[in-house]
Design an enzyme around this catalytic site. Structure first.
Site, PDB file in Angstrom:
ATOM      1  N   HIS A 176       0.731  -1.355  -0.291  1.00 19.28           N
ATOM      2  CA  HIS A 176       0.012  -0.213   0.123  1.00 19.28           C
ATOM      3  C   HIS A 176       0.683   1.520  -0.183  1.00 19.28           C
ATOM      4  CE1 HIS A 176       1.019  -1.208   4.123  1.00 19.28           C
ATOM      5  NE2 HIS A 176       0.828   0.643   4.399  1.00 19.28           N
ATOM      6  N   HIS A 184       1.484   6.581  -0.697  1.00 14.92           N
ATOM      7  CA  HIS A 184       0.814   6.235   0.186  1.00 14.92           C
ATOM      8  C   HIS A 184      -0.107   5.518  -0.638  1.00 14.92           C
ATOM      9  CE1 HIS A 184      -1.341   4.592   3.689  1.00 14.92           C
ATOM     10  NE2 HIS A 184       0.064   4.457   3.925  1.00 14.92           N
TER      11      HIS A 184
END
Length: 149
Positions: free
Chosen positions: A57, A72
């Site tokens: 992620h 992110h």
């Protein structure tokens, strides 16, 4: 000076508008964010450098000047335990700007109740060290997001 480019296609938004207090409060560092197109795509490196942190992620690439840029992919996506994310490189790899790092599907992230918004953050930077910050409008992967002095 480092030029940081968009890891994704989508719409630029101000970091202050990210639905997470850690990012919106710039606790991690200053930067911007991308509300990505809702299609399966590859997140690419925003700078030339070395991948020093790599998770499904999120990833950090550090350039030759020592600037670390965090990408992110979505908010609270760590809770997905990597489901729906495919790593395309390895931690420690040297990458070029625009090189694919992670394949993911923002629509699938959203379908699981998470925000697909992607902060792009200058780690250990001060807000006044960034220039030409893009905080609105459509961007393509590779378009300039900010310069880092």
């Amino acid at each position: 000076m480092t030029s940081v480019t968009s890891p994704l296609a989508g719409r630029a938004i101000a970091l202050a508008d990210v639905p997470d207090p850690v990012f919106s409060g710039a606790m991690v560092g200053p930067g911007t964010a991308i509300d990505p197109e809702r299609v399966a795509s590859e997140a690419v490196s925003p700078v030339d450098g070395i991948v020093v942190s790599l998770h499904p992620h999120a990833f950090v690439v550090v350039d030759s000047e020592g600037h670390g840029v965090l990408t992110h992919l979505g908010i609270d996506t760590v809770q997905l335990n990597g489901e729906g994310f495919e790593l395309l490189i390895n931690k420690g790899d040297t990458v070029s700007r625009g090189q694919a790092i992670v394949r993911w599907d923002p629509a699938a992230v959203e379908a699981q109740g998470k925000s697909p918004i992607c902060p792009v953050v200058a780690l250990e930077a001060t807000a006044d060290s960034l220039g030409d910050l893009v905080e609105d409008g459509d961007v393509k992967a590779g378009d300039s997001l900010f310069s880092w002095r």
